[in-house]
Design a protein around this motif. Structure first.
Motif, mmCIF file in Angstrom:
data_model
loop_
_atom_site.group_PDB
_atom_site.id
_atom_site.type_symbol
_atom_site.label_atom_id
_atom_site.label_comp_id
_atom_site.label_asym_id
_atom_site.label_seq_id
_atom_site.Cartn_x
_atom_site.Cartn_y
_atom_site.Cartn_z
ATOM 1 N N HIS A 90 11.300 -0.983 -45.647
ATOM 2 C CA HIS A 90 11.957 -0.089 -44.692
ATOM 3 C C HIS A 90 11.061 1.117 -44.441
ATOM 4 N N GLN A 91 11.248 1.713 -43.285
ATOM 5 C CA GLN A 91 10.658 3.021 -43.017
ATOM 6 C C GLN A 91 11.743 4.072 -43.243
ATOM 7 N N GLY B 118 10.194 2.478 -54.509
ATOM 8 C CA GLY B 118 11.583 2.052 -54.499
ATOM 9 C C GLY B 118 12.367 2.608 -53.331
ATOM 10 N N ALA B 119 13.395 1.865 -52.919
ATOM 11 C CA ALA B 119 14.141 2.199 -51.711
ATOM 12 C C ALA B 119 15.341 3.098 -51.973
ATOM 13 N N GLY B 120 15.641 3.434 -53.219
ATOM 14 C CA GLY B 120 16.812 4.251 -53.504
ATOM 15 C C GLY B 120 16.629 5.680 -53.044
ATOM 16 N N ALA C 203 18.932 -5.446 -42.035
ATOM 17 C CA ALA C 203 19.564 -4.314 -41.362
ATOM 18 C C ALA C 203 20.714 -3.758 -42.193
ATOM 19 N N GLU C 204 21.493 -4.637 -42.822
ATOM 20 C CA GLU C 204 22.593 -4.188 -43.677
ATOM 21 C C GLU C 204 22.082 -3.377 -44.857
ATOM 22 N N ARG C 205 20.989 -3.847 -45.467
ATOM 23 C CA ARG C 205 20.432 -3.123 -46.605
ATOM 24 C C ARG C 205 19.893 -1.752 -46.162
ATOM 25 N N ALA C 206 19.321 -1.684 -44.967
ATOM 26 C CA ALA C 206 18.845 -0.400 -44.455
ATOM 27 C C ALA C 206 20.005 0.571 -44.264
#
Length: 932
Positions: free
Chosen positions: A805-806, A87-89, A881-884
């Motif tokens: 994402h990295q 997960g990205a959180g 990009a916005e989500r990153a």
């Protein structure tokens, strides 16, 4: 390690399929996972030996032939959410765990993330969830790549429970290392290797590993992350505790090792033991015992970064007021009459005579006093306990350790092992006057009419009628069996189980599980071997103190077995029993227990009884017995006055500590938003229930509601899916529930449960690899669709996407790159394409269709949407990009919460999030408004 040509998150083509490159890859070797596969399918590609060159790849876009309806779209959305493990959180571990931690349980995690190495003492209240808090830290550091191995050190009776908790709730397969398992494990490993190298995660018995011959080997091969449960047992006096302390001291002296210690009673009244425990965090903290002025304030402020101690009132501000049940307390009295009164008064007279006697040497007098107290405690418990005590003689020669153990058992001290604490203590005297008492006790043991037994029997029957399932705590083994035999006759429709220190830990666990399988009335009779560490909240909801403890901590530990995080009942009951005509019960109640309860209610924090060496309890009992003989008790009265002053002083110190160590610098407003975002991103409990029901129904089964939980039949599922479920131990008809804990006999099912992961991964993998949706295979979901929805006012094109994402974190000179993934949605409204982003976009799929559209319209709209979306590459890249950037903001906000007012940490820390600008488009759906 050289930098990889294909960085984490890159898509590559090899061996005829697409792969995602994972962290840990190098120039020559790629660690990869199939684009449409699960974490378990990851493998290594050694580039020099690959028959075909590995090339960059792109995720396959949806095809108009992959047409499906609304139900398939909703399933596809949920399968994508529930299949994410990276997960990205800002909390990396949430995709790997099978429990929804509460927001307040994130506080120790936030504290840990600002420490390097992690050195924490978690001393939260009984039942608040220290196991979850510690395991969350471990899981988070593993998923961040900061640690790779771990060990849990705990008392032997908790080993099996820790293994179960780590596997069932944190997706960590740990092996138990005990005296009975170590040799078997060592036989299966290569020569020259340590089992702590072969097994990444172990749960180790403290009593097994503390000995000198094993300690050196363990210290040499010990993992870099350690959890110590019941840490207060590792800092006291006595040979066993000294060996435990020496082990932990050596482990803590390794400067880079992470150490998380857990205890509900960090200070048990012994100042020296408490400061030794703090010294394991940092040797400087041992100086707090003697420090003063500015030096003490500075040390206390530093300790605040490593020590968290919260009681239930501290948790209310975290919007968790309904998390714990309301505890209804009651006092139940009994009156000894007839032969029972005669016997107990004879015991009291005998004990008073021994205390008043001044003859004999001091050592003999002390031994006789202990013997009389042993007799007194057993006689108050039950005739059977008295019989066993009277028949047992202590050895004439007692070393210091044996004396300490006898005292701990007599006075309910915090002994190392509560396992042996329920054995009836010996009456350490050969006095011939005991013969008459033996005869009386033996006659009463086989006689009906025990007044204490009748009172508890009536009370347990009342509890069962009110649909409560009690655990009745007895002090001694003989009493537990005596009570169980009587209750089994009195309550023939109830399941009655007995657990004492006679049973090894695994049999105790099996006994609790067996009781939990009973759907009718349940009663557990237990000694204090279950009052520490064993969780009963899934099966029981009331506590009866059949025998009064002389230590208030034990009462709280007993009640904390059912009144704890995960109790499904809104109300639990606790009943304290004592004898009206028992002067010892009266003295202990008034001088110790009622004062302890008053302090706990007023302060919110229990303050340990200042009773080092049990001097208070001895003075109290001597005063009671001497008054019975009519003799003055001046010395004992002075001792009690001194005790009162010491306890008042301890209460004032606790008031000063409470604010600092409750960690109020970490505010709910700093954590709750990220917590709610994480739940939305990975799928909540309700998402899991809805997905499981819909997925099983689509595949030929379904959920059958029961009075408690659901039935889920696997026999009607497709054969290959049944085989996957059988490989993880799921066969036949499952009894499950989506609450934590699940009501017995159901299994708790959360997002990382094998049933959910197998269903989600199967549906997602087959849907993404099939060229068309209409294959006759119900596990293939449509990736495109069109319907009329009341949720939109204009034609809306919705794309279900997976972003990669990295996440690059730097601390000092160390840099760590991780692949993180996010399932989200993006929608364009109307002709001008006004953009709507998640979670609003994903929510559109939840609204059921209000009308269908003709096939030719559906095909036209889907084709139009796919063609239009193919030209929106720049918008998709902008969205990625916005989500990153949003993800980076979330990380910074959580880090800022963790570091608020932190002045001692000067190490450079930074985070960077780099988006892969081409998102994976999983599905595309057109929602049309209703035509008026």
């Amino acid at each position: 390690m050289s930098e990889a040509k294909f960085s984490p998150g890159t898509l590559v083509s090899a061996r005829g399929r697409g792969w995602i490159v994972l962290a840990g890859s190098t120039d020559d070797t790629l660690r990869v996972r199939p684009i449409s596969g699960s974490e378990e399918d990851q493998t290594l590609l050694y580039l020099p030996l690959e028959p075909e060159p590995v090339r960059p790849d792109y995720f396959p876009a949806p095809d108009p032939r992959q047409l499906g309806g609304h139900d398939a779209a909703l399933l596809l959305r949920d399968a994508l959410l529930l299949s994410l493990r990276r997960g990205a959180g800002p909390f990396r571990s949430f995709g790997q765990i099978a429990v929804e931690p509460r927001a307040y349980q994130l506080v120790p995690l936030l504290m840990a993330l600002k420490l390097d190495p992690v050195r924490l003492l978690i001393a939260d209240d009984v039942g608040v969830g220290k196991t979850i808090e510690a395991a969350l830290i471990l899981r988070e550091l593993l998923d961040r790549g900061d640690v790779d191995r771990s060990v849990v050190l705990c008392p032997p009776h908790l080993v099996a429970q820790w293994v179960t908790e780590l596997e069932a709730r944190f997706n960590l397969q740990a092996v138990a290392v005990t005296a009975s398992s170590a040799k078997r494990l060592e036989r299966g490993i290569p020569p020259g290797m340590s089992l702590f190298q072969v097994y990444a995660h172990t749960v180790v018995s403290l009593d097994y590993i503390k000995s000198q011959d094993r300690r050196a080997h363990f210290l040499h091969h010990c993992p870099n992350f350690i959890i110590v449960d019941e840490a207060h047992t590792c800092a006291g006096n006595g040979q066993g505790r000294h060996q435990r302390y020496e082990l932990l001291r050596a482990l803590a002296d390794e400067p880079n090792r992470h150490l998380v210690m857990l205890t509900a009673t960090p200070h048990s009244g012994d100042d020296a033991s408490f400061y030794r425990l703090l010294g394991l965090l940092d040797r400087d903290f041992e100086r707090l015992e003697d420090a003063a002025g500015a030096d003490r304030d500075r040390l206390r402020n530093r300790l605040g970064n490593h020590f968290v101690q919260r009681r239930r009132p501290d948790i209310s501000e975290w919007q968790e007021s309904d998390l714990f049940p309301r505890r209804e307390t009651k006092e139940l009295t009994y009156l000894l009459t007839g032969d029972w009164e005669v016997f107990f008064n004879s015991v009291l007279d005998y004990c008073a005579q021994i205390v008043a006697s001044g003859e004999g040497d001091a050592e003999r007098q002390r031994l006789n006093f202990w013997g009389t107290l042993a007799l007194l405690r057993c006689a108050a418990s039950s005739p059977m306990a008295a019989v066993l005590a009277l028949r047992t003689r202590a050895g004439e020669e007692l070393g210091p350790d044996e004396r300490t153990q006898i005292l701990d058992r007599l006075f309910d001290g915090d002994a190392d092992g509560l396992v042996d604490d329920d054995v009836e203590p010996p009456v350490a005297t050969g006095d011939s006057a005991l013969a008459a008492l033996v005869t009386q006790a033996e006659r009463l043991a086989g006689q009906a009419g025990d007044p204490k037994l009748k009172v508890v029997s009536d009370h347990v029957a009342d509890l069962l009628r009110d649909d409560f399932h009690p655990v009745v705590f007895c002090r001694y083994i003989a009493t537990a069996h005596y009570l169980a035999r009587h209750l089994a006759k009195r309550l023939p429709t109830a399941a009655v189980e007995v657990i004492t220190g006679e049973l090894p830990p695994e049999e105790r666990e099996a006994c609790v599980a067996r009781l939990g399988d009973v759907e009718g009335p349940r009663v557990l009779i237990a000694t204090d071997c279950l009052s520490e560490g064993i969780n009963l909240q899934e099966h029981l909801d009331a506590v009866v103190h059949y025998d009064l403890s002389w230590n208030p901590t034990r009462h709280e530990q007993r009640e904390g077995r059912v009144d704890r995080f995960g109790q499904s009942r809104s109300v639990v009951r606790a009943t304290l029993m004592y004898g009206v005509n028992n002067p010892v019960d009266g003295a202990v109640l008034e001088v110790i227990l009622r004062k302890a309860e008053r302090i706990r209610k007023e302060l919110g924090v229990p303050v340990p009884v200042p009773d080092q060496g049990h001097t208070l309890t001895q003075a109290l009992l001597k005063a009671v017995l001497l008054r019975r003989r009519g003799a003055p008790a001046n010395a004992e009265g002075k001792q009690l006055d001194l005790f009162e002053a010491e306890w008042n002083s301890a209460e004032e110190k606790a008031k000063a500590n409470r604010t600092m160590f409750a960690q109020r610098r970490l505010k709910p407003d700093d954590v709750l938003p990220e917590w709610h975002k994480s739940l939305a991103a990975i799928g909540s409990q309700e998402d899991v229930r809805r997905f499981t029901d819909r997925a099983l129904t689509r595949l030929g089964s379904g959920l059958e509601p029961m009075r408690r939980g659901f039935k889920a039949a696997t026999a009607s599922l497709p054969e290959d899916l049944r085989e996957r479920l059988e490989s993880v131990g799921l066969t036949g008809t499952l009894r499950i529930d989506f609450r934590y804990p699940a009501p017995p006999p159901c299994r708790p099912v959360q997002r990382s449960h094998p049933l959910v992961t197998v269903l989600a991964e199967t549906l997602l993998e087959r849907s993404l690899t099939s060229a068309v949706a209409d294959t006759g295979d119900p596990s293939v979901l449509g990736r495109v669709g069109c319907w009329v929805s009341a949720a939109v006012r204009a034609r809306t094109t919705l794309a279900l996407v997976r972003l990669r994402h990295q996440l690059v974190t730097r601390q000092g000179r160390r840099e760590n790159t991780l692949l993180v993934e996010e399932a989200t949605g993006i929608a364009w409204v109307g002709q001008i394409g006004e953009r709507m982003s998640s979670p609003e976009a994903l929510a559109l799929l939840a609204s059921p269709p209000i009308d269908d559209v003709p096939p030719h319209v559906r095909e036209r709209e889907v084709t139009r949407a796919l063609t239009w979306l193919a030209d929106q590459e720049s918008q998709l890249e902008q969205f990625a990009a916005e989500r990153a950037n949003a993800l980076l903001d979330d990380h910074i906000r959580v880090r800022a919460a963790a570091f608020r007012d932190e002045k001692s940490d000067t190490r450079e820390r930074s985070t960077r999030v780099d988006a892969f600008l081409r998102p994976d488009v999983i599905g595309v759906f057109v929602l049309l408004p209703k035509v008026s």
